[in-house]
Design a protein around this motif. Structure first.
Motif, PDB file in Angstrom:
ATOM      1  N   ALA A 206      12.469  14.341  -4.063  1.00  0.00           N
ATOM      2  CA  ALA A 206      12.355  13.094  -4.823  1.00  0.00           C
ATOM      3  C   ALA A 206      10.998  12.978  -5.501  1.00  0.00           C
ATOM      4  O   ALA A 206      10.899  12.527  -6.649  1.00  0.00           O
ATOM      5  CB  ALA A 206      12.604  11.904  -3.897  1.00  0.00           C
ATOM      6  N   ASP A 207       9.929  13.390  -4.807  1.00  0.00           N
ATOM      7  CA  ASP A 207       8.588  13.332  -5.403  1.00  0.00           C
ATOM      8  C   ASP A 207       8.483  14.225  -6.628  1.00  0.00           C
ATOM      9  O   ASP A 207       7.719  13.933  -7.559  1.00  0.00           O
ATOM     10  CB  ASP A 207       7.530  13.744  -4.379  1.00  0.00           C
ATOM     11  CG  ASP A 207       7.264  12.662  -3.334  1.00  0.00           C
ATOM     12  OD1 ASP A 207       7.568  11.477  -3.613  1.00  0.00           O
ATOM     13  OD2 ASP A 207       6.766  12.995  -2.249  1.00  0.00           O
ATOM     14  N   ALA A 208       9.226  15.316  -6.626  1.00  0.00           N
ATOM     15  CA  ALA A 208       9.213  16.238  -7.762  1.00  0.00           C
ATOM     16  C   ALA A 208      10.124  15.761  -8.896  1.00  0.00           C
ATOM     17  O   ALA A 208      10.228  16.426  -9.932  1.00  0.00           O
ATOM     18  CB  ALA A 208       9.631  17.633  -7.308  1.00  0.00           C
ATOM     19  N   GLY A 209      10.778  14.604  -8.692  1.00  0.00           N
ATOM     20  CA  GLY A 209      11.699  14.091  -9.702  1.00  0.00           C
ATOM     21  C   GLY A 209      12.960  14.909  -9.829  1.00  0.00           C
ATOM     22  O   GLY A 209      13.619  14.916 -10.867  1.00  0.00           O
ATOM     23  N   ARG A 210      13.329  15.590  -8.739  1.00  0.00           N
ATOM     24  CA  ARG A 210      14.481  16.479  -8.752  1.00  0.00           C
ATOM     25  C   ARG A 210      15.633  15.841  -7.962  1.00  0.00           C
ATOM     26  O   ARG A 210      15.468  14.800  -7.326  1.00  0.00           O
ATOM     27  CB  ARG A 210      14.101  17.834  -8.131  1.00  0.00           C
ATOM     28  CG  ARG A 210      12.880  18.498  -8.780  1.00  0.00           C
ATOM     29  CD  ARG A 210      13.236  19.226 -10.065  1.00  0.00           C
ATOM     30  NE  ARG A 210      14.150  20.316  -9.794  1.00  0.00           N
ATOM     31  CZ  ARG A 210      13.771  21.493  -9.286  1.00  0.00           C
ATOM     32  NH1 ARG A 210      12.507  21.714  -8.975  1.00  0.00           N
ATOM     33  NH2 ARG A 210      14.664  22.460  -9.090  1.00  0.00           N
TER      34      ARG A 210
ATOM     35  N   GLN B 239       0.815  -1.220   0.000  1.00  0.00           N
ATOM     36  CA  GLN B 239       0.000   0.000   0.000  1.00  0.00           C
ATOM     37  C   GLN B 239       0.849   1.271   0.000  1.00  0.00           C
ATOM     38  O   GLN B 239       0.319   2.379  -0.097  1.00  0.00           O
ATOM     39  CB  GLN B 239      -0.916   0.018   1.234  1.00  0.00           C
ATOM     40  CG  GLN B 239      -1.839  -1.178   1.350  1.00  0.00           C
ATOM     41  CD  GLN B 239      -2.716  -1.346   0.125  1.00  0.00           C
ATOM     42  OE1 GLN B 239      -3.354  -0.389  -0.316  1.00  0.00           O
ATOM     43  NE2 GLN B 239      -2.747  -2.548  -0.437  1.00  0.00           N
ATOM     44  N   VAL B 240       2.168   1.121   0.132  1.00  0.00           N
ATOM     45  CA  VAL B 240       3.068   2.276   0.164  1.00  0.00           C
ATOM     46  C   VAL B 240       3.319   2.751  -1.262  1.00  0.00           C
ATOM     47  O   VAL B 240       3.733   1.976  -2.123  1.00  0.00           O
ATOM     48  CB  VAL B 240       4.404   1.904   0.854  1.00  0.00           C
ATOM     49  CG1 VAL B 240       5.400   3.050   0.753  1.00  0.00           C
ATOM     50  CG2 VAL B 240       4.149   1.544   2.316  1.00  0.00           C
ATOM     51  N   GLU B 241       3.058   4.019  -1.509  1.00  0.00           N
ATOM     52  CA  GLU B 241       3.164   4.548  -2.872  1.00  0.00           C
ATOM     53  C   GLU B 241       4.592   4.892  -3.271  1.00  0.00           C
ATOM     54  O   GLU B 241       4.908   4.896  -4.466  1.00  0.00           O
ATOM     55  CB  GLU B 241       2.280   5.788  -3.028  1.00  0.00           C
ATOM     56  CG  GLU B 241       0.789   5.480  -2.909  1.00  0.00           C
ATOM     57  CD  GLU B 241      -0.075   6.685  -3.192  1.00  0.00           C
ATOM     58  OE1 GLU B 241       0.506   7.775  -3.453  1.00  0.00           O
ATOM     59  OE2 GLU B 241      -1.299   6.555  -3.154  1.00  0.00           O
ATOM     60  N   ALA B 242       5.444   5.199  -2.291  1.00  0.00           N
ATOM     61  CA  ALA B 242       6.807   5.610  -2.621  1.00  0.00           C
ATOM     62  C   ALA B 242       7.764   5.190  -1.518  1.00  0.00           C
ATOM     63  O   ALA B 242       7.448   5.275  -0.330  1.00  0.00           O
ATOM     64  CB  ALA B 242       6.883   7.116  -2.832  1.00  0.00           C
ATOM     65  N   ILE B 243       8.933   4.729  -1.941  1.00  0.00           N
ATOM     66  CA  ILE B 243      10.051   4.410  -1.058  1.00  0.00           C
ATOM     67  C   ILE B 243      11.202   5.313  -1.478  1.00  0.00           C
ATOM     68  O   ILE B 243      11.428   5.549  -2.668  1.00  0.00           O
ATOM     69  CB  ILE B 243      10.480   2.937  -1.212  1.00  0.00           C
ATOM     70  CG1 ILE B 243       9.299   1.987  -0.981  1.00  0.00           C
ATOM     71  CG2 ILE B 243      11.648   2.613  -0.286  1.00  0.00           C
ATOM     72  CD1 ILE B 243       8.868   1.834   0.440  1.00  0.00           C
ATOM     73  N   TYR B 244      11.952   5.832  -0.511  1.00  0.00           N
ATOM     74  CA  TYR B 244      12.977   6.834  -0.811  1.00  0.00           C
ATOM     75  C   TYR B 244      14.355   6.326  -0.415  1.00  0.00           C
ATOM     76  O   TYR B 244      14.548   5.822   0.696  1.00  0.00           O
ATOM     77  CB  TYR B 244      12.668   8.130  -0.056  1.00  0.00           C
ATOM     78  CG  TYR B 244      11.316   8.696  -0.385  1.00  0.00           C
ATOM     79  CD1 TYR B 244      11.160   9.630  -1.410  1.00  0.00           C
ATOM     80  CD2 TYR B 244      10.176   8.265   0.305  1.00  0.00           C
ATOM     81  CE1 TYR B 244       9.905  10.140  -1.727  1.00  0.00           C
ATOM     82  CE2 TYR B 244       8.920   8.769  -0.013  1.00  0.00           C
ATOM     83  CZ  TYR B 244       8.797   9.701  -1.032  1.00  0.00           C
ATOM     84  OH  TYR B 244       7.552  10.188  -1.355  1.00  0.00           O
ATOM     85  N   ILE B 245      15.317   6.461  -1.337  1.00  0.00           N
ATOM     86  CA  ILE B 245      16.699   6.134  -0.997  1.00  0.00           C
ATOM     87  C   ILE B 245      17.225   7.242  -0.085  1.00  0.00           C
ATOM     88  O   ILE B 245      17.278   8.407  -0.485  1.00  0.00           O
ATOM     89  CB  ILE B 245      17.582   6.026  -2.250  1.00  0.00           C
ATOM     90  CG1 ILE B 245      17.034   4.976  -3.219  1.00  0.00           C
ATOM     91  CG2 ILE B 245      19.028   5.677  -1.857  1.00  0.00           C
ATOM     92  CD1 ILE B 245      17.757   4.938  -4.556  1.00  0.00           C
ATOM     93  N   ALA B 246      17.579   6.868   1.125  1.00  0.00           N
ATOM     94  CA  ALA B 246      18.174   7.835   2.041  1.00  0.00           C
ATOM     95  C   ALA B 246      19.690   7.826   1.899  1.00  0.00           C
ATOM     96  O   ALA B 246      20.317   8.867   1.717  1.00  0.00           O
ATOM     97  CB  ALA B 246      17.752   7.519   3.475  1.00  0.00           C
TER      98      ALA B 246
END
Length: 411
Positions: free
Chosen positions: A385-389, A201-208
C-alpha cells in the motif's frame, strides 16, 4: 495526519445485541443469506441483505429492496431495539477466537483522508459491488458495517485502551461461531482528546478488510457534497465507520487455491515442471502447513508436498515477492494456463478458516491440485500500500470478522 473522530453510535439494546449482531453481508451467498434469516426477526443480516425479505427470484438490486432495508432499520430504532448514544465516544471492540484476543477502536474516519491517500488501499474494487453498497448506505442513511483498518501501534492509545478494559464491558457475548465480542465505551473528554491527538500523528491508515464498503461510503459522501452549497468536511457523511487495530493485533490467515485440472500434465510431469520455480519435497499423507514465507504446501494425488521457492525468484519488489504473486506468475500462469484468476473458472480460493481438510476434500472430489499458502504478513500489506501498488486477488483472509449491527453510524 489522520482525522479519526468519535461518534454517536446507533447500537443494540444491551439484552438484544447477541440476537441482532450478524456477520458481514458479503460472507454469505444469496442462498445462505436466505437460510440464515429464515424465521429470524432480529438478525441484522435482514437489513444488510434486504433481498431476503422478498421472494428468492426477486431482483436483489430493485429500488424497493433498498427501501425495505431503510424501513427495517427505522423500525428497529422506533421500537427501541437500536438506541443512539447521547454523546460522541470511541468504542473499544475486542474479538476473541480460539483464545486469541484482538482489540481495536470503533471510530469514524475522514473521507478526505481516503481521497488524499492517508487511508491506503491494497485491492481494486468492482463497480457493480460498489453500486450495491452505495444505494444501501444512501437509502439507509447509515453505515451499517464497520471497515477493518490497521495502523502502526501507538503506546499512548494502548494505555487508554488497557485502562478502559478494566471496566465491565457494555456488551459481552459468545456468537454461534465461537467468537467472543466485547465492547467498551470511551466517553471521557480527556481520553477522547488524547486518542484523537495520537491518531493525528499517524501518517498512514491501511484498509485491511472492506474495500468495497469503504469506496462506497466515499462515493456517497461525494454525492452529498455535490448537492451542498457549503462544504465544511465535518458533516457525518464526510466520515465512514471503522474499527482500527494496531498492527500487532490483526491475524491474517492463509488464502489457499484449488485448481480443477493440470492443464494436460500428468502428476509426475507437473512435479518435474516445478523444478525451475521451487524445490519439491514429498511429505506423505499428513497435511503440510507452510511454516514460513517462501513455503507452499501442495496436495496432489493423495500426497502432500512442500514447495520451497528458489531464491532467484525474488526481485525485491513488494508485490512480485509475495508468495501468492510468485505462485501466480511462475506456476499458475505458465504451467496451468491460469493467467487471470479473477475470471478463470478453473481456480477457486479457499479461506484458511476452512482448514487444510477442505483442500483435501476438494482434490478428492472436483479438483486436481491444491496449494496451501503461508499467510501474508500485515507489514507486507503495508509495504504494498505504501508503494501505491495492489496485491494479487485473494491475498489476505482476516479472521475473526467484525459483526454488523453492533456499531452503526447514522449519516
Amino acid at each position: 495526519m489522520a482525522d479519526i473522530k468519535p461518534f454517536r453510535a446507533l447500537r443494540p439494546r444491551d439484552d438484544m445485541v447477541e440476537r441482532i449482531a450478524a456477520l458481514p453481508y458479503d460472507v454469505y451467498t444469496r442462498k445462505e443469506a436466505y437460510e440464515k434469516v429464515r424465521n429470524d426477526a432480529y438478525s441484522f443480516l435482514r437489513i444488510d441483505r434486504p433481498e431476503t425479505q422478498f421472494p428468492e427470484d426477486h431482483d436483489m438490486y430493485a429500488q424497493e429492496v433498498y427501501e425495505k432495508a431503510a424501513s427495517m432499520l427505522q423500525d428497529m430504532q422506533n421500537t427501541g431495539l437500536l438506541i443512539e448514544d447521547a454523546t460522541e465516544a470511541y468504542y473499544i471492540y475486542e474479538l476473541v477466537m480460539d483464545g486469541r484476543s484482538q482489540v481495536g477502536i470503533g471510530a469514524c474516519v475522514s473521507v478526505e483522508d481516503y481521497e488524499r491517500q492517508v487511508v491506503k488501499k491494497h485491492e481494486n474494487t468492482r463497480t457493480e459491488k460498489e453500486a450495491d453498497r452505495i444505494r444501501h448506505i444512501d437509502l439507509c442513511n447509515a453505515h451499517t458495517g464497520p471497515i477493518l483498518l490497521a495502523y502502526r501501534r501507538r503506546e499512548r492509545i494502548e494505555d487508554v485502551v488497557r485502562e478502559v478494559m478494566l471496566r465491565t464491558p457494555v456488551y459481552d457475548f459468545l456468537a454461534e461461531d465461537e467468537v467472543t465480542h466485547r465492547v467498551w465505551i470511551i466517553s471521557e473528554r480527556e481520553k477522547i482528546e488524547l486518542i484523537r491527538r495520537e491518531f493525528a500523528q499517524v501518517e498512514a491508515i491501511y484498509i485491511a478488510d472492506g474495500h468495497h464498503r469503504c469506496a462506497s461510503a466515499v462515493k456517497v459522501s461525494q454525492m452529498r457534497r455535490a448537492t451542498r452549497t457549503v462544504c465544511t468536511g465535518s458533516e457525518e457523511s464526510d466520515y465512514f465507520l471503522s474499527v482500527l487495530f494496531p498492527d500487532d493485533q490483526l491475524m491474517i490467515m492463509d488464502y489457499n487455491r484449488v485448481v480443477r485440472s493440470l492443464n494436460g500434465y500428468s502428476a509426475p510431469e507437473f512435479i518435474k515442471a516445478l523444478a525451475p520455480v521451487c524445490d519439491v519435497t514429498a511429505i506423505g499423507l499428513e497435511p503440510f502447513r507452510p511454516g514460513r514465507k517462501g513455503e507452499i504446501g501442495m496436495y496432489l494425488q493423495n500426497t502432500w508436498y512442500c514447495l520451497r521457492i528458489k531464491e532467484e525468484r525474488y526481485t525485491d519488489d513488494p508485490v512480485e515477492d509475495l508468495d501468492v504473486a510468485i505462485l501466480q506468475r511462475d506456476l499458475l500462469g505458465p504451467l496451468l494456463g491460469i493467467f487471470d484468476p479473477k475470471v478463470d473458472k478453473r481456480i477457486d480460493f479457499v479461506g484458511g478458516i476452512r482448514g487444510l481438510e477442505e483442500l483435501v476434500r476438494r482434490v478428492n472430489t472436483d479438483a486436481a491440485v491444491a496449494f496451501a499458502m503461508y499467510p501474508t504478513d500485515i507489514h507486507e500489506l503495508f509495504a504494498v500500500a505504501d508503494a501505491g501498488r495492489l496485491m494479487p486477488p485473494k491475498s489476505t483472509w482476516f479472521e475473526p470478522k467484525l459483526r454488523s449491527g453492533i456499531l452503526i453510524h447514522n449519516i
